[in-house]
Design a protein around this motif. Structure first.
Motif, PDB file in Angstrom:
ATOM      1  N   ALA A  44       0.845  -1.193   0.000  1.00 21.35           N
ATOM      2  CA  ALA A  44       0.000   0.000   0.000  1.00 21.35           C
ATOM      3  C   ALA A  44       0.881   1.243   0.000  1.00 21.35           C
ATOM      4  O   ALA A  44       1.853   1.318   0.743  1.00 21.35           O
ATOM      5  N   SER A  45       0.533   2.201  -0.844  1.00 20.27           N
ATOM      6  CA  SER A  45       1.312   3.438  -0.910  1.00 20.27           C
ATOM      7  C   SER A  45       0.939   4.408   0.203  1.00 20.27           C
ATOM      8  O   SER A  45       1.696   5.312   0.518  1.00 20.27           O
ATOM      9  N   GLY A  46      -0.210   4.204   0.795  1.00 21.46           N
ATOM     10  CA  GLY A  46      -0.625   5.036   1.916  1.00 21.46           C
ATOM     11  C   GLY A  46      -1.110   4.155   3.044  1.00 21.46           C
ATOM     12  O   GLY A  46      -0.959   2.936   3.010  1.00 21.46           O
ATOM     13  N   SER A  47      -1.690   4.747   4.054  1.00 21.99           N
ATOM     14  CA  SER A  47      -2.177   3.979   5.196  1.00 21.99           C
ATOM     15  C   SER A  47      -3.579   3.448   4.916  1.00 21.99           C
ATOM     16  O   SER A  47      -4.444   4.202   4.470  1.00 21.99           O
ATOM     17  N   ILE A  48      -3.760   2.183   5.151  1.00 26.92           N
ATOM     18  CA  ILE A  48      -5.080   1.566   5.051  1.00 26.92           C
ATOM     19  C   ILE A  48      -5.359   0.921   6.398  1.00 26.92           C
ATOM     20  O   ILE A  48      -4.605   0.046   6.838  1.00 26.92           O
ATOM     21  N   PHE A  49      -6.428   1.333   7.037  1.00 26.45           N
ATOM     22  CA  PHE A  49      -6.717   0.868   8.378  1.00 26.45           C
ATOM     23  C   PHE A  49      -7.860  -0.147   8.382  1.00 26.45           C
ATOM     24  O   PHE A  49      -8.687  -0.181   7.494  1.00 26.45           O
ATOM     25  N   SER A  50      -7.861  -0.949   9.403  1.00 23.76           N
ATOM     26  CA  SER A  50      -8.955  -1.907   9.633  1.00 23.76           C
ATOM     27  C   SER A  50      -9.210  -2.797   8.424  1.00 23.76           C
ATOM     28  O   SER A  50     -10.335  -2.896   7.938  1.00 23.76           O
ATOM     29  N   ILE A  51      -8.165  -3.456   7.967  1.00 23.85           N
ATOM     30  CA  ILE A  51      -8.302  -4.381   6.849  1.00 23.85           C
ATOM     31  C   ILE A  51      -8.975  -5.653   7.335  1.00 23.85           C
ATOM     32  O   ILE A  51      -8.543  -6.271   8.294  1.00 23.85           O
ATOM     33  N   ALA A  52     -10.058  -6.030   6.675  1.00 26.86           N
ATOM     34  CA  ALA A  52     -10.782  -7.240   7.044  1.00 26.86           C
ATOM     35  C   ALA A  52     -10.153  -8.470   6.396  1.00 26.86           C
ATOM     36  O   ALA A  52      -9.986  -9.500   7.035  1.00 26.86           O
ATOM     37  N   PHE A  53      -9.842  -8.358   5.119  1.00 25.95           N
ATOM     38  CA  PHE A  53      -9.142  -9.444   4.456  1.00 25.95           C
ATOM     39  C   PHE A  53      -8.385  -8.930   3.241  1.00 25.95           C
ATOM     40  O   PHE A  53      -8.655  -7.841   2.744  1.00 25.95           O
ATOM     41  N   MET A  54      -7.429  -9.731   2.814  1.00 26.84           N
ATOM     42  CA  MET A  54      -6.546  -9.387   1.704  1.00 26.84           C
ATOM     43  C   MET A  54      -6.541 -10.573   0.750  1.00 26.84           C
ATOM     44  O   MET A  54      -6.441 -11.727   1.184  1.00 26.84           O
ATOM     45  N   ASP A  55      -6.652 -10.273  -0.543  1.00 21.22           N
ATOM     46  CA  ASP A  55      -6.813 -11.334  -1.542  1.00 21.22           C
ATOM     47  C   ASP A  55      -5.829 -11.177  -2.684  1.00 21.22           C
ATOM     48  O   ASP A  55      -5.351 -10.086  -2.963  1.00 21.22           O
ATOM     49  N   TRP A  56      -5.677 -12.273  -3.402  1.00 26.00           N
ATOM     50  CA  TRP A  56      -5.134 -12.255  -4.753  1.00 26.00           C
ATOM     51  C   TRP A  56      -6.202 -12.813  -5.685  1.00 26.00           C
ATOM     52  O   TRP A  56      -6.762 -13.886  -5.413  1.00 26.00           O
ATOM     53  N   TYR A  57      -6.487 -12.082  -6.730  1.00 28.46           N
ATOM     54  CA  TYR A  57      -7.361 -12.532  -7.806  1.00 28.46           C
ATOM     55  C   TYR A  57      -6.513 -12.668  -9.075  1.00 28.46           C
ATOM     56  O   TYR A  57      -5.422 -12.141  -9.161  1.00 28.46           O
ATOM     57  N   ARG A  58      -7.059 -13.363 -10.045  1.00 28.99           N
ATOM     58  CA  ARG A  58      -6.406 -13.419 -11.352  1.00 28.99           C
ATOM     59  C   ARG A  58      -7.459 -13.442 -12.457  1.00 28.99           C
ATOM     60  O   ARG A  58      -8.596 -13.863 -12.235  1.00 28.99           O
ATOM     61  N   GLN A  59      -7.043 -12.964 -13.608  1.00 30.17           N
ATOM     62  CA  GLN A  59      -7.927 -12.959 -14.767  1.00 30.17           C
ATOM     63  C   GLN A  59      -7.140 -13.369 -15.996  1.00 30.17           C
ATOM     64  O   GLN A  59      -6.199 -12.678 -16.407  1.00 30.17           O
ATOM     65  N   ALA A  60      -7.542 -14.495 -16.556  1.00 31.71           N
ATOM     66  CA  ALA A  60      -6.927 -14.982 -17.790  1.00 31.71           C
ATOM     67  C   ALA A  60      -7.696 -14.420 -18.973  1.00 31.71           C
ATOM     68  O   ALA A  60      -8.861 -14.006 -18.825  1.00 31.71           O
ATOM     69  N   PRO A  61      -7.084 -14.392 -20.149  1.00 32.54           N
ATOM     70  CA  PRO A  61      -7.776 -13.868 -21.335  1.00 32.54           C
ATOM     71  C   PRO A  61      -9.120 -14.547 -21.568  1.00 32.54           C
ATOM     72  O   PRO A  61      -9.219 -15.774 -21.488  1.00 32.54           O
ATOM     73  N   GLU A  62     -10.123 -13.748 -21.774  1.00 33.74           N
ATOM     74  CA  GLU A  62     -11.479 -14.212 -22.082  1.00 33.74           C
ATOM     75  C   GLU A  62     -12.104 -15.020 -20.949  1.00 33.74           C
ATOM     76  O   GLU A  62     -13.051 -15.785 -21.175  1.00 33.74           O
ATOM     77  N   LYS A  63     -11.603 -14.833 -19.738  1.00 31.01           N
ATOM     78  CA  LYS A  63     -12.193 -15.502 -18.576  1.00 31.01           C
ATOM     79  C   LYS A  63     -12.530 -14.466 -17.519  1.00 31.01           C
ATOM     80  O   LYS A  63     -11.987 -13.351 -17.524  1.00 31.01           O
ATOM     81  N   GLU A  64     -13.411 -14.829 -16.615  1.00 32.05           N
ATOM     82  CA  GLU A  64     -13.779 -13.926 -15.534  1.00 32.05           C
ATOM     83  C   GLU A  64     -12.672 -13.897 -14.479  1.00 32.05           C
ATOM     84  O   GLU A  64     -11.903 -14.847 -14.325  1.00 32.05           O
TER      85      GLU A  64
END
Length: 114
Positions: free
Chosen positions: A22-42
């Motif tokens: 994070a480039s700045g302060s983010i408080f009270s994070i509930a959860f952190m994820d990684w998502y991915r998107q392949a070509p022509e897929k959701e």
């Protein structure tokens, strides 16, 4: 406000480590994820780590990927091992706060190819 890094080109069976800061302060994070998107897929959820440290993985990456965060709980990593061609996608980090504010990182391209 989130910056993802670490993507690149790797051969099948190889490893990469993605990071999100994070480039700045983010408080009270509930959860952190990684998502991915392949070509022509959701866009799909790859891995999640909750405020309490509980981790969740997509079935397709269980046993190969590991999500982690730093002690300050603001930097998020994804260690990807035994990479397959089907892991090729743009990977995005995402933070959700307790107040339901979403933060998305820029995408980082992961290409698995021989």
């Amino acid at each position: 406000q989130l910056q993802a890094s670490g993507g690149g080109l790797v051969q099948p069976g190889g490893s990469l480590r993605l990071s999100c800061a994070a480039s700045g302060s983010i408080f009270s994070i509930a959860f952190m994820d990684w998502y991915r998107q392949a070509p022509e897929k959701e866009r799909e959820l790859v891995a999640r780590i909750t405020r309490g440290g509980v981790t969740v993985y997509a079935d397709s990456v269980k046993g190969r990927f590991t999500i982690s965060r730093d002690n300050a709980k603001t930097t998020l990593d994804l260690q990807m091992n035994s990479l397959k061609s089907e892991d090729t996608a743009v990977y995005y980090c995402h933070y959700m706060t307790i107040g339901l504010v979403n933060y998305w990182g820029n995408g980082t391209q992961v290409t698995v190819s021989s």
